[in-house]
Write a protein that holds these residues in place. Structure first.
Motif, short mmCIF file in Angstrom:
data_model
loop_
_atom_site.label_atom_id
_atom_site.label_comp_id
_atom_site.label_asym_id
_atom_site.label_seq_id
_atom_site.Cartn_x
_atom_site.Cartn_y
_atom_site.Cartn_z
N LEU A 241 -6.94 -61.19 33.89
CA LEU A 241 -7.70 -60.67 32.75
C LEU A 241 -7.84 -59.15 32.80
O LEU A 241 -7.76 -58.47 31.76
CB LEU A 241 -9.09 -61.33 32.71
CG LEU A 241 -9.99 -60.93 31.55
CD1 LEU A 241 -9.35 -61.25 30.21
CD2 LEU A 241 -11.34 -61.63 31.67
N GLU A 242 -8.02 -58.60 34.00
CA GLU A 242 -8.23 -57.16 34.11
C GLU A 242 -7.03 -56.37 33.57
O GLU A 242 -7.20 -55.43 32.78
CB GLU A 242 -8.49 -56.79 35.58
CG GLU A 242 -8.91 -55.33 35.76
CD GLU A 242 -9.24 -55.01 37.21
OE1 GLU A 242 -9.39 -53.80 37.52
OE2 GLU A 242 -9.34 -55.94 38.04
N LEU A 243 -5.83 -56.75 33.98
CA LEU A 243 -4.63 -56.08 33.48
C LEU A 243 -4.46 -56.33 31.98
O LEU A 243 -4.09 -55.43 31.22
CB LEU A 243 -3.40 -56.58 34.23
CG LEU A 243 -2.04 -56.00 33.78
CD1 LEU A 243 -2.03 -54.48 33.86
CD2 LEU A 243 -0.90 -56.60 34.61
N GLY A 244 -4.74 -57.56 31.54
CA GLY A 244 -4.64 -57.88 30.12
C GLY A 244 -5.58 -57.03 29.28
O GLY A 244 -5.20 -56.56 28.19
N GLU A 245 -6.79 -56.81 29.78
CA GLU A 245 -7.75 -55.96 29.06
C GLU A 245 -7.27 -54.51 29.02
O GLU A 245 -7.46 -53.81 28.01
CB GLU A 245 -9.12 -56.04 29.73
CG GLU A 245 -9.83 -57.37 29.49
CD GLU A 245 -11.17 -57.47 30.19
OE1 GLU A 245 -12.08 -58.10 29.66
OE2 GLU A 245 -11.29 -56.89 31.31
N TRP A 246 -6.65 -54.06 30.11
CA TRP A 246 -6.10 -52.69 30.14
C TRP A 246 -5.05 -52.52 29.06
O TRP A 246 -5.01 -51.51 28.36
CB TRP A 246 -5.52 -52.41 31.53
CG TRP A 246 -4.97 -51.02 31.69
CD1 TRP A 246 -5.65 -49.92 32.12
CD2 TRP A 246 -3.62 -50.59 31.42
NE1 TRP A 246 -4.81 -48.82 32.13
CE2 TRP A 246 -3.57 -49.19 31.70
CE3 TRP A 246 -2.47 -51.23 30.98
CZ2 TRP A 246 -2.40 -48.45 31.55
CZ3 TRP A 246 -1.31 -50.48 30.81
CH2 TRP A 246 -1.28 -49.11 31.10
N LYS A 249 -6.66 -52.26 25.65
CA LYS A 249 -7.17 -50.91 25.38
C LYS A 249 -6.03 -49.95 25.03
O LYS A 249 -6.18 -49.08 24.17
CB LYS A 249 -7.94 -50.40 26.59
CG LYS A 249 -9.28 -51.12 26.83
CD LYS A 249 -9.93 -50.67 28.12
CE LYS A 249 -11.22 -51.47 28.38
NZ LYS A 249 -11.81 -51.12 29.70
N HIS A 250 -4.89 -50.12 25.71
CA HIS A 250 -3.73 -49.28 25.42
C HIS A 250 -3.25 -49.51 23.99
O HIS A 250 -2.91 -48.55 23.27
CB HIS A 250 -2.60 -49.60 26.41
CG HIS A 250 -1.30 -48.90 26.10
ND1 HIS A 250 -1.04 -47.61 26.54
CD2 HIS A 250 -0.21 -49.30 25.38
CE1 HIS A 250 0.17 -47.25 26.10
NE2 HIS A 250 0.68 -48.26 25.40
N ILE A 251 -3.24 -50.77 23.58
CA ILE A 251 -2.80 -51.10 22.21
C ILE A 251 -3.72 -50.43 21.19
O ILE A 251 -3.27 -49.83 20.21
CB ILE A 251 -2.79 -52.64 22.01
CG1 ILE A 251 -1.67 -53.26 22.84
CG2 ILE A 251 -2.64 -53.00 20.53
CD1 ILE A 251 -1.73 -54.78 22.92
N GLU A 252 -5.02 -50.53 21.43
CA GLU A 252 -6.00 -49.94 20.51
C GLU A 252 -5.90 -48.41 20.49
O GLU A 252 -5.90 -47.79 19.43
CB GLU A 252 -7.41 -50.36 20.92
CG GLU A 252 -8.49 -49.91 19.94
CD GLU A 252 -9.87 -50.39 20.37
OE1 GLU A 252 -10.84 -50.02 19.69
OE2 GLU A 252 -9.99 -51.12 21.37
N ALA A 253 -5.77 -47.80 21.69
CA ALA A 253 -5.73 -46.34 21.78
C ALA A 253 -4.48 -45.75 21.13
O ALA A 253 -4.49 -44.61 20.64
CB ALA A 253 -5.80 -45.92 23.26
N MET A 263 0.21 -58.31 19.00
CA MET A 263 -1.18 -58.76 18.82
C MET A 263 -1.29 -60.27 19.08
O MET A 263 -2.29 -60.74 19.64
CB MET A 263 -1.66 -58.43 17.42
CG MET A 263 -1.91 -56.95 17.18
SD MET A 263 -3.09 -56.23 18.37
CE MET A 263 -4.59 -57.13 17.95
N THR A 264 -0.28 -61.01 18.69
CA THR A 264 -0.28 -62.45 18.97
C THR A 264 -0.27 -62.69 20.48
O THR A 264 -0.97 -63.57 20.98
CB THR A 264 0.94 -63.12 18.32
OG1 THR A 264 0.87 -62.95 16.91
CG2 THR A 264 0.98 -64.61 18.63
N SER A 265 0.52 -61.89 21.20
CA SER A 265 0.56 -62.01 22.67
C SER A 265 -0.79 -61.69 23.28
O SER A 265 -1.21 -62.33 24.25
CB SER A 265 1.63 -61.07 23.24
OG SER A 265 2.90 -61.39 22.75
#
Length: 697
Positions: A241-246, A249-253, A263-265
């Protein structure tokens, strides 16, 4: 010389574009204006007439349009190719690419052989094309031979060729060889890294995907959206989860939310990591949601056991006019199976018949669904109609027959499976042993337990030992079951001791029941069901003070009893009932119906078993307590909301109590209804005053 090329469909009167002078290099004309074979044939005729076809560049443009750009089969392209005097490597490359693209990879390999026979030297574009054909066919040996030719031809350090080799080996399951090629490359760009990351992902090597991505970050290689899609898939499988959340955040930034696949991934990653609400929030924010996005979210709800929400979203998907695919249907069927939602599942089955091919995966999901809804005849019918069956298909039907109390049919199916040379696995034997347990076939169960290791080389797991304990305990062989646990080569877990305790409850064995609870308290000290079982054992032998003492210990330790919950599906809607529940909108009507139902079955010989009432209930309230158990409320609701003769299907989260079991038998006779109750352990089919379990449960 002027000629015309129609730019609209045939038989439509419109203005044609007239080209007064044929350009020296007709690539733009051919590629932009030739939309059909008829268009291309006009150009082809002109090229023959003007002898421009003898120019390799012009011929290749024509060939590329026929082989790759037009959606028609390869016949016309083949005729152009055969008309060439001496086809060069670019011509062969176009044809090999076209055959592969149009699902004829075998023809692509055949043409490559012809190319070598005709002494046409492959170039840097030939090998990626032919390796893609090998990849499609999973032709490992042929691909290895081509790899040798690559080395001999000096293309071993060509980035495009090496990337194709990585993709080929990974797709053929030789991910170690793919890594060897990767490690031997002198220069590796993002595309190369992506090939390796994707290769690991396709082979299910999720830890290696994450490890390689960390290497990319450390080496400052850079990455793109293609990289992130594979890494998010790995994060979901590994619960990283930690890497997935990172990555989120990269996608949003970086404003990458517009990439639907990415986004589906991300939605799928959060769902698989158990963060279903976060996944749903992102899903709702997506500007465009394709079938993959809907399927990922529905699957997320299903895997998180939030099956009602999965089906609600499935209905929303239908309203949005998004056509479901196989993944969607498997998740929907899984949720229907858990909830016992027979009508919704039947609709899914109907959709599959009309729109999808019955694959082994879909067929198996349908068998599971029908079996878990108690429609075992429908499960058998689906199984028999499946064009392809694998070991899982056989296993789920074996398990379904076992849980529906059809032990002899289960063993007959198992023998047929062996006759068809389908090798059983460890899960198959769990189903077989469960069948022996539910049907009281102790000698047969002992035989199969020995046979699995002796004849099939399958070492028993904790689940197999649990089946044996359950089988011996149900048969009343409590002492033997207890000794079996003590002699187990693996440490018994809580499920083993809980199974033992449940058998002690049935056969009123206080001594071993007390010993079992001591072990359970060490393993899972807050499991309410264990205390309830021992309390019920005391109550069954009249030791009321001890029964109340156990309940008091629960309260002191802050352990709350799991409330009994029963579900019934009517007209596609799931109705939920709890004991003494008045939340349902028709609660008053349901309680009135329940009282009338209980009065009628009393006239037919029903006597309330007040031992199943709440211990804290007053003596004159015990009868009312048992009459308001959740399954009785659900049955009463089914009686007043369905036409006479309709089968009533109930799903319960706990084991059905003795009183409800007795009541259901008499209800089935008095009201002339078949009642199917799926409790935590098995199915009970009540009909004409008897139960399929034959009182062996």
């Amino acid at each position: 010389m002027g000629f015309t090329i129609p730019i609209s469909p045939a038989k439509t009167i419109t203005t044609a574009t007239t080209i007064t002078q044929f350009p020296e290099n007709p690539k733009t004309l051919i590629l932009e204006h030739c939309k059909t074979v008829e268009d291309l044939k006009q150009v082809h005729a002109h090229l023959i007439k003007t002898r421009l076809l003898y120019s390799p560049a012009v011929a290749h443009n024509l060939l590329e349009s026929a082989a790759i750009l037009l959606p028609e089969p390869m016949d016309y392209a083949v005729s152009i190719f055969h008309a060439l005097n001496t086809p060069s490597s670019p011509a062969y490359n176009i044809m090999i690419r076209g055959f592969t693209l149009k699902r004829s990879p075998q023809e692509a390999l055949h043409l490559f052989d012809k190319m070598l026979e005709n002494c046409v030297r492959p170039d840097g574009f030939t090998f990626p094309c032919v390796l893609k054909a090998c990849s499609r066919l999973r032709a490992l040996e042929e691909g290895k031979q081509i790899h040798c030719q690559i080395v001999k031809s000096g293309f071993v350090s060509d980035g495009c060729v090496d990337n194709s080799l990585i993709h080929f080996y990974a797709n053929c399951g030789e991910v170690g060889v793919a890594r060897h090629v990767f490690d031997g490359m002198p220069q590796r760009g993002v595309v190369t890294w992506n090939s390796m990351v994707s290769g690991y992902a396709k082979s299910g090597c999720w830890e290696e995907v994450v490890e390689l991505f960390h290497s990319m970050l450390e080496m400052d290689v850079g990455f793109d959206e293609v990289t992130l899609i594979s890494v998010l898939a790995a994060c979901g499988r590994l619960a990283e989860l930690e890497l997935g959340e990172w990555i989120g955040k990269h996608i949003e930034a970086n404003g990458l939310e517009g990439n639907t696949t990415l986004m589906t991934s991300l939605v799928d990653m959060y769902a698989k990591c158990g963060c279903v609400d976060t996944a749903r929030r992102l899903f709702d924010q997506m500007a465009r949601r394709d079938v993959v996005a809907w399927s990922a979210m529905i699957s997320g709800y299903s895997q998180a056991s939030r099956c009602k929400e999965a089906l609600l979203l499935f209905h929303e998907m239908q309203k949005a006019n998004v056509e479901p695919n196989e993944v969607t249907m498997v998740s929907a069927l899984s949720s229907c199976a858990v909830l016992g939602a027979l009508e919704t599942g039947k609709w899914v089955h109907s959709y599959i018949k009309k729109n999808l091919k019955l694959t082994a995966t879909l067929g198996t999901a349908l068998v599971v669904f029908y079996a878990k809804c108690g429609s075992i005849d429908s499960a058998i019918e689906v199984f028999e109609r499946m064009p392809q069956k694998n070991v899982l298909s056989w296993t789920v039907l074996i398990q379904g027959l076992a849980s529906n109390g059809q032990g002899k049919k289960t063993l007959k199916l198992f023998k047929l499976m062996l006759k068809r040379n389908i090798e059983p696995n460890d899960v198959t034997f769990i189903g077989v042993l469960c069948a022996c347990s539910h049907a009281g076939l102790v000698d047969e169960g002992r035989h199969f337990f020995v046979s699995m290791s002796r004849d099939f080389g399958i070492e028993p797991r904790i689940e197999h030992y649990g089946c044996m304990v359950d089988m011996l305990g149900r048969a009343g062989l409590i002492e033997e079951a207890y000794q079996f646990i003590k002699n187990m080569p693996v440490k018994p877990n809580a499920i083993i001791w809980r199974t033992m305790l449940a058998s002690c409850r049935v056969h009123k064995n206080v001594e071993i029941g007390e010993k079992s609870l001591k072990h359970l308290v060490k393993l899972e000290p807050t499991h309410s069901g264990d205390y309830i079982l021992l309390s019920n054992i005391y109550a069954s032998v009249g030791r009321w003070e001890d029964a109340l003492r156990v309940r008091s210990e629960m309260k002191e330790r802050g352990i709350k009893k799991t409330p009994g919950c029963s579900l019934i599906e009517l007209a596609g809607i799931i109705h939920e009932f709890f004991a003494k529940d008045n939340v349902h909108p028709q609660s008053e009507e349901i309680y009135t119906a329940t009282e009338n139902m209980m009065k009628q079955i009393k006239l037919a010989g029903y006597v309330p078993n007040t031992a199943d009432a709440r211990l804290e209930a007053e003596e004159d309230d015990k009868e009312a307590s048992v009459s308001h158990h959740s399954e009785k409320l659900a049955i009463a609701f089914g009686l007043i909301r369905t036409p006479p003769g309709t089968t009533i299907r109930i799903s319960k989260n706990l084991r059905i109590c003795t009183d409800c079991h007795n009541a259901a038998k008499i209800i089935s006779k008095v009201f002339k209804r078949e009642i199917i109750i799926r409790d935590r352990n098995r199915f009970h089919h009540f009909k004409e005053g008897s139960c399929s379990c034959n009182e062996y449960w």
